[in-house]
Design a protein around this motif. Sequence first.
Motif, PDB file in Angstrom:
ATOM      1  N   ILE A 164       0.827  -0.926  -0.030  1.00 37.82           N
ATOM      2  CA  ILE A 164       0.461  -0.029  -0.199  1.00 37.82           C
ATOM      3  C   ILE A 164       0.696   1.135   0.034  1.00 37.82           C
ATOM      4  CG2 ILE A 164      -1.909   1.173   1.378  1.00 37.82           C
ATOM      5  CD1 ILE A 164      -2.691  -1.436   2.539  1.00 37.82           C
ATOM      6  N   GLY A 165       0.614   2.133  -0.919  1.00 37.42           N
ATOM      7  CA  GLY A 165       1.230   3.335  -1.248  1.00 37.42           C
ATOM      8  C   GLY A 165       1.420   4.089  -2.179  1.00 37.42           C
ATOM      9  N   GLN A 166       2.518   4.992  -2.350  1.00 36.34           N
ATOM     10  CA  GLN A 166       2.416   5.328  -3.855  1.00 36.34           C
ATOM     11  C   GLN A 166       3.043   4.450  -4.974  1.00 36.34           C
ATOM     12  OE1 GLN A 166       5.698   8.611  -3.628  1.00 36.34           O
ATOM     13  NE2 GLN A 166       4.709   9.507  -5.589  1.00 36.34           N
ATOM     14  N   THR A 167       3.730   3.506  -4.495  1.00 36.95           N
ATOM     15  CA  THR A 167       3.876   2.791  -5.483  1.00 36.95           C
ATOM     16  C   THR A 167       3.310   2.067  -5.133  1.00 36.95           C
ATOM     17  OG1 THR A 167       6.223   2.399  -4.042  1.00 36.95           O
ATOM     18  CG2 THR A 167       6.643   4.469  -5.787  1.00 36.95           C
ATOM     19  N   GLY A 168       2.668   1.476  -4.654  1.00 40.72           N
ATOM     20  CA  GLY A 168       1.887   0.012  -4.235  1.00 40.72           C
ATOM     21  C   GLY A 168       0.569   0.299  -4.694  1.00 40.72           C
ATOM     22  N   ARG A 169      -1.015   0.000  -3.614  1.00 40.46           N
ATOM     23  CA  ARG A 169      -1.986  -0.475  -4.260  1.00 40.46           C
ATOM     24  C   ARG A 169      -3.045   1.296  -4.074  1.00 40.46           C
ATOM     25  NH1 ARG A 169      -3.632  -4.061  -7.960  1.00 40.46           N
ATOM     26  NH2 ARG A 169      -2.623  -5.412  -7.113  1.00 40.46           N
ATOM     27  N   VAL A 170      -3.445   2.297  -4.014  1.00 40.82           N
ATOM     28  CA  VAL A 170      -4.299   3.398  -3.442  1.00 40.82           C
ATOM     29  C   VAL A 170      -5.707   2.873  -2.520  1.00 40.82           C
ATOM     30  CG1 VAL A 170      -5.033   5.659  -3.298  1.00 40.82           C
ATOM     31  CG2 VAL A 170      -2.503   4.444  -4.797  1.00 40.82           C
ATOM     32  N   ILE A 171      -5.960   2.500  -1.792  1.00 39.92           N
ATOM     33  CA  ILE A 171      -7.306   1.714  -1.115  1.00 39.92           C
ATOM     34  C   ILE A 171      -8.337   3.426  -0.421  1.00 39.92           C
ATOM     35  CG2 ILE A 171      -6.239   0.198  -0.592  1.00 39.92           C
ATOM     36  CD1 ILE A 171      -5.453   0.380   1.977  1.00 39.92           C
ATOM     37  N   ALA A 172      -9.226   3.083  -0.431  1.00 40.48           N
ATOM     38  CA  ALA A 172     -10.399   3.717   0.090  1.00 40.48           C
ATOM     39  C   ALA A 172     -11.008   3.186   1.196  1.00 40.48           C
ATOM     40  CB  ALA A 172     -10.745   5.340  -0.419  1.00 40.48           C
ATOM     41  N   PRO A 173     -10.707   2.334   1.988  1.00 37.60           N
ATOM     42  CA  PRO A 173     -11.948   1.447   2.821  1.00 37.60           C
ATOM     43  C   PRO A 173     -12.993   2.031   4.277  1.00 37.60           C
ATOM     44  CG  PRO A 173      -9.505   1.308   4.363  1.00 37.60           C
ATOM     45  CD  PRO A 173      -8.573   2.234   2.829  1.00 37.60           C
ATOM     46  N   GLU A 174     -13.126   1.768   4.615  1.00 40.59           N
ATOM     47  CA  GLU A 174     -14.029   2.490   6.164  1.00 40.59           C
ATOM     48  C   GLU A 174     -13.254   2.094   7.085  1.00 40.59           C
ATOM     49  OE1 GLU A 174     -17.187   3.369   5.919  1.00 40.59           O
ATOM     50  OE2 GLU A 174     -17.284   3.346   3.912  1.00 40.59           O
ATOM     51  N   LEU A 175     -12.672   1.140   7.643  1.00 38.17           N
ATOM     52  CA  LEU A 175     -11.927   1.036   8.579  1.00 38.17           C
ATOM     53  C   LEU A 175     -10.069   0.858   7.975  1.00 38.17           C
ATOM     54  CD1 LEU A 175     -11.165   0.832  11.047  1.00 38.17           C
ATOM     55  CD2 LEU A 175     -12.052  -1.053  11.592  1.00 38.17           C
ATOM     56  N   TYR A 176      -9.355   0.910   8.158  1.00 39.35           N
ATOM     57  CA  TYR A 176      -8.204   1.069   7.789  1.00 39.35           C
ATOM     58  C   TYR A 176      -6.972   1.149   9.853  1.00 39.35           C
ATOM     59  CZ  TYR A 176      -3.098   0.994   6.402  1.00 39.35           C
ATOM     60  OH  TYR A 176      -1.847   0.871   5.908  1.00 39.35           O
ATOM     61  N   ILE A 177      -6.552  -0.364   9.508  1.00 42.74           N
ATOM     62  CA  ILE A 177      -5.931  -0.429  11.224  1.00 42.74           C
ATOM     63  C   ILE A 177      -4.153  -0.686  10.762  1.00 42.74           C
ATOM     64  CG2 ILE A 177      -5.556  -2.022  12.801  1.00 42.74           C
ATOM     65  CD1 ILE A 177      -8.182  -2.888  12.737  1.00 42.74           C
ATOM     66  N   ALA A 178      -3.856   0.310  11.100  1.00 46.40           N
ATOM     67  CA  ALA A 178      -2.199   0.731  10.860  1.00 46.40           C
ATOM     68  C   ALA A 178      -1.553  -0.275  11.816  1.00 46.40           C
ATOM     69  CB  ALA A 178      -2.243   1.803  10.873  1.00 46.40           C
ATOM     70  N   CYS A 179      -0.357  -1.014  11.715  1.00 45.30           N
ATOM     71  CA  CYS A 179       0.011  -1.598  13.146  1.00 45.30           C
ATOM     72  C   CYS A 179       1.669  -1.688  12.465  1.00 45.30           C
ATOM     73  CB  CYS A 179       0.096  -3.477  13.300  1.00 45.30           C
ATOM     74  SG  CYS A 179      -2.025  -2.891  13.552  1.00 45.30           S
ATOM     75  N   GLY A 180       2.536  -1.416  13.820  1.00 49.56           N
ATOM     76  CA  GLY A 180       4.473  -1.281  13.442  1.00 49.56           C
ATOM     77  C   GLY A 180       4.093  -0.452  12.083  1.00 49.56           C
ATOM     78  N   ILE A 181       3.875   0.863  12.087  1.00 44.09           N
ATOM     79  CA  ILE A 181       3.712   1.481  10.951  1.00 44.09           C
ATOM     80  C   ILE A 181       4.385   3.249  11.046  1.00 44.09           C
ATOM     81  CG2 ILE A 181       2.475   2.749   8.380  1.00 44.09           C
ATOM     82  CD1 ILE A 181       1.578   0.030   8.483  1.00 44.09           C
ATOM     83  N   SER A 182       5.486   3.460  10.468  1.00 43.20           N
ATOM     84  CA  SER A 182       5.562   4.702  11.095  1.00 43.20           C
ATOM     85  C   SER A 182       4.720   5.670  10.446  1.00 43.20           C
ATOM     86  CB  SER A 182       7.416   5.008  11.120  1.00 43.20           C
ATOM     87  OG  SER A 182       6.927   4.867   9.646  1.00 43.20           O
ATOM     88  N   GLY A 183       4.026   6.034   8.898  1.00 46.06           N
ATOM     89  CA  GLY A 183       3.382   6.935   8.579  1.00 46.06           C
ATOM     90  C   GLY A 183       4.536   7.985   7.535  1.00 46.06           C
ATOM     91  N   ALA A 184       5.003   6.847   6.967  1.00 50.57           N
ATOM     92  CA  ALA A 184       6.195   7.662   5.651  1.00 50.57           C
ATOM     93  C   ALA A 184       5.112   8.509   4.827  1.00 50.57           C
ATOM     94  CB  ALA A 184       6.945   6.917   4.923  1.00 50.57           C
ATOM     95  N   VAL A 185       5.393   9.335   4.028  1.00 52.26           N
ATOM     96  CA  VAL A 185       4.411  10.291   3.207  1.00 52.26           C
ATOM     97  C   VAL A 185       4.034   9.670   2.224  1.00 52.26           C
ATOM     98  CG1 VAL A 185       4.331  12.084   2.096  1.00 52.26           C
ATOM     99  CG2 VAL A 185       4.942  12.310   4.105  1.00 52.26           C
ATOM    100  N   GLN A 186       5.066   8.438   1.756  1.00 51.24           N
ATOM    101  CA  GLN A 186       4.815   7.812   0.653  1.00 51.24           C
ATOM    102  C   GLN A 186       3.847   6.811   0.964  1.00 51.24           C
ATOM    103  OE1 GLN A 186       7.050   8.678   1.611  1.00 51.24           O
ATOM    104  NE2 GLN A 186       8.881   9.047   0.124  1.00 51.24           N
ATOM    105  N   HIS A 187       3.619   6.173   1.985  1.00 51.24           N
ATOM    106  CA  HIS A 187       2.357   4.850   2.695  1.00 51.24           C
ATOM    107  C   HIS A 187       1.153   6.163   2.660  1.00 51.24           C
ATOM    108  CE1 HIS A 187       0.795   1.591   4.163  1.00 51.24           C
ATOM    109  NE2 HIS A 187       0.454   2.362   4.940  1.00 51.24           N
ATOM    110  N   LEU A 188       1.214   7.586   3.645  1.00 54.63           N
ATOM    111  CA  LEU A 188       0.112   7.532   3.880  1.00 54.63           C
ATOM    112  C   LEU A 188      -0.806   8.237   2.602  1.00 54.63           C
ATOM    113  CD1 LEU A 188       1.033   9.897   6.817  1.00 54.63           C
ATOM    114  CD2 LEU A 188      -0.023   7.654   6.805  1.00 54.63           C
TER     115      LEU A 188
END
Length: 351
Positions: free
Chosen positions: A275-299
């Motif tokens: 998931i991210g800029q070079t992967g999938r772009v998603i728009a779920p109702e609920l997104y649970i992020a575990c152990g993810i720092s939160g780089a701009v590319q991922h967000l």
Amino acid sequence: MTEELKGQDQKRGIQVHDKDRGGIWIYAQTQGEGLHPVVIELLGEGRKLADRLARPLCAVLVGEHEALAQELFEYGADEVCLFRHSLLQQYSTDGYTKAVATMVQENRPYALLFGGTDEGRDLAPRVAARTRTGLTVDCTEFRIDEENQMCQIRPAFGSRLMAEIVTVGGSAAMCTVRPGMFEPAVRKAGRKGRLSRACLELSPEEIRTKTVSSVREEEGPKALETSGTVVAGGMGIGDREGFELLDELAGLFGGTTGGTRPAAASGLIPHERMIGQTGRVIAPELYIACGISGAVQHLLGVGKAKCIVAVNNNPDAPIFEAADYGIVADYREFIPKLLKELKKTDGNSNI
């Protein structure tokens, strides 16, 4: 564009259009016997652009899919241009490029939007080259500027800035849009439109590839783009055993799992679930992020999620700035407790 510049471009073989006459066009990609989900998203955004620019919204449909024209009308298209030919029954780069390029040359669209799917990424650059115009890939937004021009917005320089691109010179503005970036159009049953059947001269010699056989992909995890709940992990998960916890949590919600680019590069998740800029772009109702720092590319890949829940043991992790709910905890302690509570209610619990 001045008449002098038009003449120079025409001498060089560049297709020059009067953009005051064209509509907003969508490439209506099919999937099996129906429309690809990204087409419904493009129609939703295309309708907004067409209304703002006072232009018609049109779709180009290739192959033996005339029955889908009514569905396109009901999702907002004013006109559908259909190309039918015995050599267009299956997708081929050469055949579909000729069909869509013919539509561009005959209808002179103001803009043509493709879904950023494998097929769209294959087709769009070839149509752009054939019709001598530019192509903006991976658009995330559109804006109408003060001169009433359509600005195509996309991340650039590693997402450190958002580039605004305007197609000049009278050529059609072409772009690809990643699935999941826009809200799908609302269907209005019974809505009517104009169907035009286009003629195409196409010979077998022009098709340089041939489909010998096809194999249906085995049923796997639910697609990230269509899942209502996505549980994702980053390098903070540490190992595949940790991702199995996330798989279990996603299963209770009827969702699926994904991850960051580093997690994919380390083999913790398949690359197609990145998931991210070079992967999938998603728009779920609920997104649970575990152990993810939160780089701009991922967000960039989860910016349209309705609700983001972040679980991280670092209180200063950037992911918390994007989250609706933040839990400062080790996921190995938090997720088992959450699973225990959810199992008591068969997963019908609010977080």
